[in-house]
Design an enzyme around this catalytic site. Structure first.
Site, PDB file in Angstrom:
ATOM      1  N   GLY A 281       0.825  -1.204   0.000  1.00  0.00           N
ATOM      2  CA  GLY A 281       0.000   0.000   0.000  1.00  0.00           C
ATOM      3  C   GLY A 281       0.856   1.249   0.000  1.00  0.00           C
ATOM      4  O   GLY A 281       0.631   2.183  -0.763  1.00  0.00           O
ATOM      5  N   MET A 283       5.007   2.872   1.747  1.00  0.00           N
ATOM      6  CA  MET A 283       6.258   2.561   2.440  1.00  0.00           C
ATOM      7  C   MET A 283       6.798   3.804   3.121  1.00  0.00           C
ATOM      8  O   MET A 283       6.976   4.843   2.487  1.00  0.00           O
ATOM      9  CB  MET A 283       7.274   1.997   1.430  1.00  0.00           C
ATOM     10  CG  MET A 283       8.648   1.752   2.017  1.00  0.00           C
ATOM     11  SD  MET A 283       8.583   0.538   3.375  1.00  0.00           S
ATOM     12  CE  MET A 283       9.932   1.137   4.387  1.00  0.00           C
ATOM     13  N   ASN A 285       9.525   5.181   4.088  1.00  0.00           N
ATOM     14  CA  ASN A 285      10.893   5.709   3.994  1.00  0.00           C
ATOM     15  C   ASN A 285      10.993   7.053   4.715  1.00  0.00           C
ATOM     16  O   ASN A 285      10.134   7.914   4.554  1.00  0.00           O
ATOM     17  CB  ASN A 285      11.273   5.906   2.530  1.00  0.00           C
ATOM     18  CG  ASN A 285      10.930   4.712   1.687  1.00  0.00           C
ATOM     19  OD1 ASN A 285      11.395   3.621   1.953  1.00  0.00           O
ATOM     20  ND2 ASN A 285      10.066   4.901   0.695  1.00  0.00           N
ATOM     21  N   GLU A 318       1.561   5.963   7.679  1.00  0.00           N
ATOM     22  CA  GLU A 318       2.951   6.123   7.249  1.00  0.00           C
ATOM     23  C   GLU A 318       3.642   7.260   8.001  1.00  0.00           C
ATOM     24  O   GLU A 318       4.833   7.164   8.311  1.00  0.00           O
ATOM     25  CB  GLU A 318       3.020   6.360   5.737  1.00  0.00           C
ATOM     26  CG  GLU A 318       2.398   5.257   4.890  1.00  0.00           C
ATOM     27  CD  GLU A 318       2.928   3.868   5.180  1.00  0.00           C
ATOM     28  OE1 GLU A 318       4.110   3.737   5.520  1.00  0.00           O
ATOM     29  OE2 GLU A 318       2.136   2.900   5.089  1.00  0.00           O
ATOM     30  N   HIS A 321       4.814   6.173  11.348  1.00  0.00           N
ATOM     31  CA  HIS A 321       6.061   5.399  11.262  1.00  0.00           C
ATOM     32  C   HIS A 321       7.306   6.284  11.321  1.00  0.00           C
ATOM     33  O   HIS A 321       8.390   5.799  11.619  1.00  0.00           O
ATOM     34  CB  HIS A 321       6.125   4.652   9.930  1.00  0.00           C
ATOM     35  CG  HIS A 321       5.482   3.302   9.923  1.00  0.00           C
ATOM     36  ND1 HIS A 321       5.684   2.365  10.909  1.00  0.00           N
ATOM     37  CD2 HIS A 321       4.665   2.706   9.010  1.00  0.00           C
ATOM     38  CE1 HIS A 321       5.009   1.262  10.602  1.00  0.00           C
ATOM     39  NE2 HIS A 321       4.382   1.445   9.458  1.00  0.00           N
ATOM     40  N   GLU A 340       4.399  -2.114  12.925  1.00  0.00           N
ATOM     41  CA  GLU A 340       3.140  -2.190  12.184  1.00  0.00           C
ATOM     42  C   GLU A 340       1.913  -2.157  13.089  1.00  0.00           C
ATOM     43  O   GLU A 340       0.900  -1.567  12.738  1.00  0.00           O
ATOM     44  CB  GLU A 340       3.126  -3.428  11.286  1.00  0.00           C
ATOM     45  CG  GLU A 340       4.203  -3.408  10.205  1.00  0.00           C
ATOM     46  CD  GLU A 340       4.202  -2.130   9.368  1.00  0.00           C
ATOM     47  OE1 GLU A 340       3.218  -1.383   9.400  1.00  0.00           O
ATOM     48  OE2 GLU A 340       5.211  -1.876   8.686  1.00  0.00           O
TER      49      GLU A 340
HETATM   50 ZN   LIG Z   1       3.257   0.202   8.223  1.00  0.00          ZN
END
Ligand SMILES: [Zn+2]
Length: 857
Positions: A281, A283, A285, A318, A321, A340
């Protein structure tokens, strides 16, 4: 011995223990800094890399092992000594199986600082991992996807999450092309060759290799700012009109997280980029988040609510994260759930505050149910499971790491309280900035801050597989409460037991210890999973359910109503409750004012009618559905300009349910509306458009099919494209099924979408045999077309088969065509087929009883 090895003692997973462990890099090297200059040739699909790695040898060595896969080394030198004045060449030995290269030197290198200078080349692949090519009609793009173990396909390095370093990246690209990476651009100079320019990016913070990213091509962006951080949302130039919605979401999220974490966003810019070819879906970074187009791009005014919700949650996930995962990273992939689970829990928390009326709490209740459904199957795993090889690591990215871990984190927050939990999160992050951490670091901090046994509760859920089933016998202070591991009636005496916060609306939580105990439960009719945050299913005394049904909307919040129905459903599937209990409850919810609850109840009715009932029972149940829902639908009235979104959604859900139950009037209306849509006329009821097309497609002809295909090929809206493409899989005439199957393997479908289309067709009872024949007959092509490791996705879809003949065929086929790392998936699929066969045998007589005792329904 872990449970996994206990069950698979003879399989490669355990026998190969020593061998797979050797895939970890040897100790003794600490990387500090990488300087990378990459020159891609998008035309030839190749790239050249010049790399300097500054590192420290903690002990003398003659060999240094790095990760490298599908790269060709040109030269390697080590520079060491005072001012690194001494240079020594290395010979390179590749070990393709381990994705490693050994750099051997003539003489021993002394302990201390050292620089490796490496020149190498690589191929821009079409497998959506490492440094790969993504194509549009206009041109090619070079983009990266490194998580979990694919940075080694773009540069030789120490590709493990605990081996953090800083990075300086330069990209040499064609004149006219641009590039985006983790940090801001600091210089852009012509050369070194004619028709080239060199873009250099600022030094990154200390971070893991899997979080590095770069994109080369031609992008257009919308820009904004939040808390003084510049934010851009970028896409291929033709789609930049769809970037505003995500930009607003990202600005909102960044401000929220700056306050929630008490740590400011650590980089000086944030980019979010939609990539035409993208496997997952999105990422996370660091500072350079990449997305599948449909997860980032949506029309801010005309996009559907589900599409805008998707973008809202994915962007929130995201960006969370950037702190949880990027700033503080799990030491190894066995604790992937820390990344996650946390981001999954957080995406709901943020989205609910951003859009309070969009029913994200209800979505979370449904996700909790899906996680428990998955976790109750035989092939499940513990949240924290051993993973050493790239294939094993990839298999960690599943419902357990995302949805179960997210649900467990949500349960703990609900129990310890929002503020205490947040203080624990802040303290945990602050203690590990730019470093790594483990599960113990997280729950020990939470225990200290809250003064509650968070460690005991979390450990019991993180290290044991499965779902607790809580049985509550009686009401009031002395009620007997016990727990077992929830499984189908066939599996009993499973050893797991948990320490569980059991929470009641209005009267708080009690801790249920392993084994049975007396708990002080409420005296009146009660529900034992407040706000549907608890990761467990519940059985009550028999007389309690009718009392709850009598006042569903008064006694239970929407998420709790979803939970009550989900638990009855799961108990029915497991053979522990009669199907009539589900039917009674689902019909009792037919006028529910909450669209999520209503849709879920209608889906369950349709599921029983389509998949459990057969022959005459199916006809009688469908007639019952028509009789029950018809008046509710009629009472909703027709479309109006002032119709609220919820009202329209409820009307659409009833329309679709009646159509699925064979209501003749609804089916005629559905084909009228879809004909109007496809011929460019204004539909008589625009809000019913999607449902009308979905209801018409199963009986649709080639003319309708072609019209829909044209929508897929011509639209520039990723969401519409995805929806229309999925409707193609619903056409049921064998000739059109054959066309869709061919289409799924054709160049007209992106690699990322191919396995999804096949999986949808395999899951559909009306066409699954034809799809399965096709997949078996074209297995090599299926694998060649799909991204790597897609065999498991196809295998998972066969879990919706429901006959012993199909089971045998699946078992035989995958025995002859094994795929690495899919043992658990296959076991689960076979178990699901067995469960389905048994379910029909067990519940069909009970369905007949229910139909007989409800003649007026
Ligand atoms: Zn994730």
């Amino acid at each position: 011995m872990g449970w996994r090895c206990g069950l698979l003692a003879v399989a490669a997973v355990c026998a190969g223990g020593l061998q797979v462990h050797a895939q970890r890099l040897p100790e003794g090297v600490t990387p500090q800094h990488y300087a990378l200059t990459i020159t891609p040739d998008l035309e030839a699909a190749t790239f050249v890399g010049i790399e300097r790695i500054d590192l420290t040898l903690t002990r003398p060595a003659r060999t240094i092992t790095v990760n490298a896969a599908e790269l060709t080394f040109i030269s390697v030198h080590a520079q060491h000594g005072a001012f690194r004045a001494q240079s020594m060449p290395a010979t390179v030995t590749l070990d393709a199986a381990r994705e490693q290269a050994s750099l051997s030197f003539e003489r021993e290198l002394p302990a201390g600082p050292l620089t490796l200078e490496i020149a190498y080349t690589g191929k821009l692949n079409d497998k959506l991992r490492g440094f790969y090519l993504s194509k549009t009609r206009a041109r090619s793009y070079g983009v990266t996807q490194f998580e979990a173990t694919d940075a080694r396909r773009a540069f030789p390095g120490f590709d493990e999450p605990a081996l953090k370093a800083t990075f300086n990246l330069s990209l040499v690209v064609d004149t006219g092309d641009t590039a985006i990476s983790n940090t801001p651009l600091i210089s852009d100079m012509p050369g070194p060759a004619p028709e080239k320019h060199t873009i250099a990016f600022a030094t990154t913070p200390r971070m893991s290799t899997y979080l590095l990213a770069w994109l080369v091509g031609d992008f257009a962006c919308s820009s904004g700012k939040a808390d003084d951080v510049p934010i851009r949302v970028c896409s291929t130039p033709d789609k930049v009109g769809l970037t505003r919605f995500a930009l607003d979401a990202a600005k909102w999220d960044l401000r929220f997280y700056n306050r929630y974490f008490g740590i400011r966003y650590p980089l000086t810019k944030l980019d979010l980029i939609a990539v035409p070819d993208f496997d997952s879906g999105a990422m996370e970074n660091f500072g350079c988040i990449t997305f599948r187009e449909s997860e980032l791009l949506v029309d801010e005014k005309n996009g559907t609510l589900p599409a805008r919700k998707d973008v809202t949650t994915t962007v929130a996930h995201e960006i969370a994260h950037q702190w949880f995962g990027d700033l503080v990273t799990p030491t190894w992939w066995d604790n992937l759930w820390l990344n996650e689970g946390f981001a999954t829990w957080m995406e709901t928390k943020v989205s609910v505050q951003q859009h309070p009326t969009w029913r994200f709490e209800e979505d979370a209740a449904l996700d909790l149910d899906h996680a428990m459904e998955d976790d109750a199957s035989a092939g499940t795993r513990a949240i924290r499971s051993r993973a050493d090889t790239p294939v094993q690591i990839d298999s960690m990215f599943d419902e357990i790491a995302y949805d179960k871990a997210g649900a467990v984190i949500g349960m703990v927050e609900h129990w310890v309280g929002e503020q205490a939990f947040r203080r624990g999160v802040q303290r945990y992050l602050a203690a590990h900035l730019y470093g790594n951490a483990t599960a113990e670091d997280f729950w020990d901090t939470q225990s200290r801050v809250s003064g509650l046994p968070v460690d005991t509760v979390m450990r019991s859920f993180v290290d044991q597989p499965g779902v607790p089933l809580i049985e509550i016998d009686g009401t009031g202070p002395g009620a007997r409460v016990s727990q077992t591991r929830f499984a189908s009636a066939e599996h009993t005496d499973l050893p797991e037991a948990w320490t569980i916060p059991v929470c009641f609306p209005q009267s708080g939580c009690r801790i249920l210890m392993p084994g049975a105990m007396n708990l002080d439960v409420p005296t009146a009719a009660f529900y034992a999973n407040a706000a549907q945050k608890g990761y467990y299913r519940t059985v009550y005394s028999r007389d309690l359910l009718p009392k709850l049904i009598a006042d569903l909307q008064g006694a239970l919040a929407p998420a709790e109503r979803l939970g009550l129905l989900a638990d009855r459903w799961a108990l029915m599937l497991a053979g522990r409750a009669p199907v009539g209990e589900v039917l009674d409850l689902a019909f009792a919810l037919k006028s529910d004012p909450n669209p999520s609850v209503l849709e879920n109840a209608l889906d369950r009715l349709n599921d029983i009618a389509s998949n459990l009932a057969t022959g005459e029972d199916r006809d009688r149940l469908r007639a019952a559905i028509r009789r029950e829902l018809g008046p509710v639908y009629t009472a909703m009235g027709g479309p109006s300009r002032h119709e609220s979104y919820d009202h329209a959604e409820i009307r659409e859900a009833l329309f679709e349910a009646l159509g699925n139950a064979g209501d003749a009037g609804v089916l005629v209306q559905a084909s009228e509306i879809s004909a109007q849509l496809f011929t460019g006329q204004k539909p008589s009821d625009p809000n019913l458009g999607d449902a009308a097309v979905a209801l018409s497609a199963p009986h649709g002809d080639a003319v309708m099919y072609d019209r829909l295909l044209r929508v897929v090929e011509r639209t520039s809206e990723p969401d519409l494209r995805e929806t229309a493409q999925r409707v193609l899989t619903r056409f049921q005439s064998p000739a059109l099924v054959a066309r869709t199957l061919d289409y799924a393997l054709s160049p007209r479908v992106r690699s990322q979408d191919s396995p999804l289309l096949l999986a949808m067709m395999l899951a559909h009872p009306e066409m699954q045999d034809q799809a399965w024949d096709f997949v078996r007959g074209h297995w090599e092509e299926v694998l060649r077309k799909a991204p790597p490791d897609s065999a498991g996705r196809i295998m998972a879809a066969t879990g919706s088969f429901c006959s012993t003949a199909q089971r045998q065929s699946v078992a035989q086929f995958f025995a002859a065509h094994p795929a690495e790392g899919t043992e658990r998936t296959l076991r689960r699929s076979l178990q699901q087929i067995d469960d389905c066969v048994r379910l029909r045998q067990m519940q069909q007589p009970l369905l007949q009883q229910w139909l007989a005792s409800h003649p007026g329904v």
